[in-house]
Design a protein around this motif. Sequence first.
Motif, PDB file in Angstrom:
ATOM      1  N   VAL A  11       0.838  -1.201   0.000  1.00  0.00           N
ATOM      2  CA  VAL A  11       0.000   0.000   0.000  1.00  0.00           C
ATOM      3  C   VAL A  11       0.878   1.258   0.000  1.00  0.00           C
ATOM      4  O   VAL A  11       0.592   2.219  -0.710  1.00  0.00           O
ATOM      5  N   GLY A  12       1.959   1.239   0.751  1.00  0.00           N
ATOM      6  CA  GLY A  12       2.855   2.393   0.797  1.00  0.00           C
ATOM      7  C   GLY A  12       3.515   2.676  -0.542  1.00  0.00           C
ATOM      8  O   GLY A  12       3.603   3.831  -0.974  1.00  0.00           O
ATOM      9  N   ALA A  88      -5.450 -13.191  -0.516  1.00  0.00           N
ATOM     10  CA  ALA A  88      -4.859 -11.975   0.038  1.00  0.00           C
ATOM     11  C   ALA A  88      -3.411 -11.814  -0.419  1.00  0.00           C
ATOM     12  O   ALA A  88      -2.989 -10.710  -0.794  1.00  0.00           O
ATOM     13  N   LEU A  89      -2.645 -12.890  -0.402  1.00  0.00           N
ATOM     14  CA  LEU A  89      -1.249 -12.810  -0.840  1.00  0.00           C
ATOM     15  C   LEU A  89      -1.151 -12.469  -2.323  1.00  0.00           C
ATOM     16  O   LEU A  89      -0.323 -11.644  -2.720  1.00  0.00           O
ATOM     17  N   TRP A  90      -1.975 -13.112  -3.134  1.00  0.00           N
ATOM     18  CA  TRP A  90      -1.940 -12.840  -4.572  1.00  0.00           C
ATOM     19  C   TRP A  90      -2.343 -11.401  -4.879  1.00  0.00           C
ATOM     20  O   TRP A  90      -1.675 -10.707  -5.641  1.00  0.00           O
ATOM     21  N   MET A  91      -3.443 -10.962  -4.302  1.00  0.00           N
ATOM     22  CA  MET A  91      -3.927  -9.613  -4.596  1.00  0.00           C
ATOM     23  C   MET A  91      -2.972  -8.541  -4.052  1.00  0.00           C
ATOM     24  O   MET A  91      -2.762  -7.508  -4.695  1.00  0.00           O
ATOM     25  N   THR A  92      -2.374  -8.798  -2.901  1.00  0.00           N
ATOM     26  CA  THR A  92      -1.400  -7.855  -2.352  1.00  0.00           C
ATOM     27  C   THR A  92      -0.158  -7.814  -3.238  1.00  0.00           C
ATOM     28  O   THR A  92       0.402  -6.742  -3.495  1.00  0.00           O
ATOM     29  N   LEU A  96       1.281  -4.608  -5.283  1.00  0.00           N
ATOM     30  CA  LEU A  96       2.673  -4.152  -5.153  1.00  0.00           C
ATOM     31  C   LEU A  96       3.321  -4.018  -6.523  1.00  0.00           C
ATOM     32  O   LEU A  96       3.988  -3.022  -6.811  1.00  0.00           O
ATOM     33  N   VAL A  97       3.121  -5.009  -7.379  1.00  0.00           N
ATOM     34  CA  VAL A  97       3.710  -4.962  -8.722  1.00  0.00           C
ATOM     35  C   VAL A  97       3.141  -3.790  -9.522  1.00  0.00           C
ATOM     36  O   VAL A  97       3.889  -3.071 -10.191  1.00  0.00           O
ATOM     37  N   ILE A  98       1.840  -3.575  -9.432  1.00  0.00           N
ATOM     38  CA  ILE A  98       1.229  -2.438 -10.133  1.00  0.00           C
ATOM     39  C   ILE A  98       1.814  -1.119  -9.623  1.00  0.00           C
ATOM     40  O   ILE A  98       2.160  -0.235 -10.407  1.00  0.00           O
ATOM     41  N   LEU A 100       4.761  -0.626  -8.179  1.00  0.00           N
ATOM     42  CA  LEU A 100       6.160  -0.506  -8.606  1.00  0.00           C
ATOM     43  C   LEU A 100       6.263  -0.143 -10.078  1.00  0.00           C
ATOM     44  O   LEU A 100       7.052   0.725 -10.463  1.00  0.00           O
ATOM     45  N   LEU A 101       5.471  -0.825 -10.913  1.00  0.00           N
ATOM     46  CA  LEU A 101       5.519  -0.536 -12.350  1.00  0.00           C
ATOM     47  C   LEU A 101       5.019   0.875 -12.653  1.00  0.00           C
ATOM     48  O   LEU A 101       5.656   1.607 -13.410  1.00  0.00           O
ATOM     49  N   LEU A 102       3.892   1.244 -12.074  1.00  0.00           N
ATOM     50  CA  LEU A 102       3.336   2.572 -12.314  1.00  0.00           C
ATOM     51  C   LEU A 102       4.333   3.653 -11.899  1.00  0.00           C
ATOM     52  O   LEU A 102       4.659   4.545 -12.687  1.00  0.00           O
ATOM     53  N   GLY A 103       4.832   3.549 -10.691  1.00  0.00           N
ATOM     54  CA  GLY A 103       5.779   4.549 -10.205  1.00  0.00           C
ATOM     55  C   GLY A 103       7.079   4.550 -10.980  1.00  0.00           C
ATOM     56  O   GLY A 103       7.603   5.605 -11.352  1.00  0.00           O
ATOM     57  N   GLY A 104       7.605   3.376 -11.252  1.00  0.00           N
ATOM     58  CA  GLY A 104       8.876   3.278 -11.963  1.00  0.00           C
ATOM     59  C   GLY A 104       8.803   3.804 -13.382  1.00  0.00           C
ATOM     60  O   GLY A 104       9.657   4.577 -13.822  1.00  0.00           O
ATOM     61  N   ILE A 105       7.772   3.401 -14.107  1.00  0.00           N
ATOM     62  CA  ILE A 105       7.646   3.816 -15.507  1.00  0.00           C
ATOM     63  C   ILE A 105       7.381   5.313 -15.609  1.00  0.00           C
ATOM     64  O   ILE A 105       8.049   6.027 -16.367  1.00  0.00           O
TER      65      ILE A 105
END
Length: 150
Positions: A11-12, A88-92, A96-98, A100-105
């Motif tokens: 979330v952070g 919960a693990l999969w959706m979390t 996280l991947v979304i 990281l990708l959104l912020g990184g790109i």
Amino acid sequence: MAYGVFAITAVGVTSSSLIAVLGSMGLLFSMLVFVILGLPSAGATVPLEAVPPLFRWLAEFEPMHQVFLGVRSLLYLNGAGQAGLTQALWMTSIGLVIGLLLGGIVTTLYDRSGFHRIPGAVEMAIAEAHQTQHKSRSVKARLPPGTSTN
């Protein structure tokens, strides 16, 4: 405890990515998504069957609901995957991947375009560097020959 740290990190990171992408509006958007819409759609205090259809739909991907499922599974159902921990693990992880990708790109594109978040920040940094160099030169010029500033 490890799942809690993982969920907070996801979330952070996603919230920070939204702030990096949208600027000040990202903070408001994060609050809207993660808090204002997240609490009623979590299903932790009010069952999802008792909330309007919008919140039931949001609960399918809203982080707060996923955290609730994972924590409930860990605390009351011996961490059984079928009790919600796997989802919960999969959706979390996906969140996280979304994030990281959104912020990184977006920040990479932003930086490569030469944009700066704070107007005049580059000019201010250059001016401060020149001022520091000028001060060090003027100090050296006032010293008697043969002495050093070190």
